[in-house]
Design a protein around this motif. Structure first.
Motif, PDB file in Angstrom:
ATOM      1  N   GLN A  24      18.199  -3.363  -1.005  1.00  0.00           N
ATOM      2  CA  GLN A  24      17.034  -4.139  -0.575  1.00  0.00           C
ATOM      3  C   GLN A  24      16.972  -4.149   0.942  1.00  0.00           C
ATOM      4  O   GLN A  24      17.943  -4.519   1.614  1.00  0.00           O
TER       5      GLN A  24
ATOM      6  N   SER B 266      10.880  -5.752   2.386  1.00  0.00           N
ATOM      7  CA  SER B 266      10.053  -5.749   1.171  1.00  0.00           C
ATOM      8  C   SER B 266      10.301  -4.519   0.308  1.00  0.00           C
ATOM      9  O   SER B 266       9.663  -4.351  -0.730  1.00  0.00           O
TER      10      SER B 266
ATOM     11  N   THR C 297      12.634  -2.084  -2.112  1.00  0.00           N
ATOM     12  CA  THR C 297      13.764  -2.094  -3.038  1.00  0.00           C
ATOM     13  C   THR C 297      13.950  -0.687  -3.599  1.00  0.00           C
ATOM     14  O   THR C 297      13.008  -0.095  -4.135  1.00  0.00           O
TER      15      THR C 297
ATOM     16  N   ASN D  66      15.949   1.399  -6.364  1.00  0.00           N
ATOM     17  CA  ASN D  66      16.728   1.285  -7.601  1.00  0.00           C
ATOM     18  C   ASN D  66      17.258   2.671  -7.953  1.00  0.00           C
ATOM     19  O   ASN D  66      16.510   3.543  -8.394  1.00  0.00           O
TER      20      ASN D  66
ATOM     21  N   LEU E  32      13.493   4.499  -8.711  1.00  0.00           N
ATOM     22  CA  LEU E  32      12.262   3.840  -8.297  1.00  0.00           C
ATOM     23  C   LEU E  32      12.394   3.249  -6.893  1.00  0.00           C
ATOM     24  O   LEU E  32      13.431   2.680  -6.538  1.00  0.00           O
TER      25      LEU E  32
ATOM     26  N   THR F 118      10.273   0.469  -4.666  1.00  0.00           N
ATOM     27  CA  THR F 118       9.218  -0.537  -4.717  1.00  0.00           C
ATOM     28  C   THR F 118       9.020  -1.115  -3.325  1.00  0.00           C
ATOM     29  O   THR F 118       9.982  -1.569  -2.694  1.00  0.00           O
TER      30      THR F 118
ATOM     31  N   GLN G 109       6.609  -3.911  -1.772  1.00  0.00           N
ATOM     32  CA  GLN G 109       5.644  -4.952  -2.151  1.00  0.00           C
ATOM     33  C   GLN G 109       5.105  -4.650  -3.553  1.00  0.00           C
ATOM     34  O   GLN G 109       5.869  -4.633  -4.503  1.00  0.00           O
ATOM     35  N   GLN G 110       3.817  -4.379  -3.696  1.00  0.00           N
ATOM     36  CA  GLN G 110       3.260  -4.134  -5.031  1.00  0.00           C
ATOM     37  C   GLN G 110       3.227  -2.650  -5.404  1.00  0.00           C
ATOM     38  O   GLN G 110       2.807  -2.302  -6.504  1.00  0.00           O
ATOM     39  N   ASN G 111       3.665  -1.795  -4.499  1.00  0.00           N
ATOM     40  CA  ASN G 111       3.607  -0.349  -4.742  1.00  0.00           C
ATOM     41  C   ASN G 111       4.918   0.157  -5.340  1.00  0.00           C
ATOM     42  O   ASN G 111       5.996  -0.138  -4.819  1.00  0.00           O
ATOM     43  N   ILE G 112       4.818   0.896  -6.437  1.00  0.00           N
ATOM     44  CA  ILE G 112       5.989   1.438  -7.128  1.00  0.00           C
ATOM     45  C   ILE G 112       5.907   2.957  -7.126  1.00  0.00           C
ATOM     46  O   ILE G 112       4.901   3.540  -7.534  1.00  0.00           O
ATOM     47  N   TYR G 113       6.978   3.595  -6.629  1.00  0.00           N
ATOM     48  CA  TYR G 113       7.011   5.058  -6.537  1.00  0.00           C
ATOM     49  C   TYR G 113       8.144   5.609  -7.404  1.00  0.00           C
ATOM     50  O   TYR G 113       9.298   5.185  -7.257  1.00  0.00           O
ATOM     51  N   GLU G 114       7.807   6.535  -8.291  1.00  0.00           N
ATOM     52  CA  GLU G 114       8.824   7.235  -9.069  1.00  0.00           C
ATOM     53  C   GLU G 114       9.365   8.381  -8.221  1.00  0.00           C
ATOM     54  O   GLU G 114       8.593   9.130  -7.604  1.00  0.00           O
TER      55      GLU G 114
END
Length: 218
Positions: A125, A128, A130, A132, A137, A139, A141-146
């Motif tokens: 972290q 903002s 993260t 994983n 993944l 992340t 804020q609200q955006n998630i990237y594979e």
């Protein structure tokens, strides 16, 4: 993560360095007790120690390390005497490998020891953002990237050394550790550009400097 290698056999010491660095470790090599004594004042995540050193004993070094650190200690030694092995465990060493070393087993032991010590993280972290590692993944804020394995490797390197830079060479080593393919520096530049394009307006988080490498910026 940082590893201190204390081994008077220079060929073996450099072999150990070459084997562990592609796994993303930063290594410092010492060839005698005196050098190592100066280095243990710094923080290392793992210590690889020989018992027989030209100017001292690795067991004494282990005792000195344990005065200030609980991080894992792994002995690699041609000293196969029961006395030395038992002494190492009495000094709270984590394992003792007899020479000649089987490198694949050594790597497995290193990873196992570091996992038990809680040195491996699956989630990083920064502000903002993260990352994983298990889910591949990112992340923000609200955006998630594979992420592909290469993209994950690049970001893992940045997140691990944050706020410092990861060099291009170490980034290539980390990619190799996950893919068994060592990219050229030009290929790495292409992968960085592709990653920035994927992140779109979040791409500003990746800073690139020719002489320093890459880093994550909040």
């Amino acid at each position: 993560m940082r590893i201190l290698i204390v081994e008077d056999d220079k060929n073996l010491a450099l072999t150990l360095k070459e084997v562990v660095e592609p796994k993303g470790f930063e290594t410092t090599v010492c060839f005698n007790f005196r050098q190592a004594l100066n280095e243990i004042e710094k923080a290392f995540d793992l210590y690889l120690l020989d018992v027989r050193l030209p100017d001292g004993n690795g067991l004494d070094l282990c005792e000195r390390i344990r005065e200030t650190s609980e991080n894992p200690i792994l002995f690699i030694s041609s000293d196969t005497s029961e006395t030395s092995i038992l002494k190492s465990y009495s000094l709270q060493a984590d394992d003792y490998i007899e020479k000649p070393v089987r490198l694949n087993i050594l790597l497995a032991k290193i990873e196992s020891i570091l996992h038990r010590a809680g040195k491996y993280k699956e989630i990083y972290q920064i502000g903002s953002a993260t990352l994983n590692l298990k889910e591949h993944l990112l992340t923000i804020q609200q955006n998630i990237y594979e992420l592909s394995t290469v993209e994950l490797s690049i970001l893992e390197g940045m997140f691990k050394v944050y706020p410092d830079f990861i060099t291009r060479e170490n980034c290539c080593r980390l990619i190799f550790s996950h893919t068994s393919h060592y990219p050229s520096l030009s290929t790495l530049s292409v992968r960085i550009s592709e990653l920035k394009k994927k992140l779109d307006h979040d791409a500003y988080h990746i800073e690139s400097f020719r002489t320093l490498g890459f880093r994550w910026k909040q």
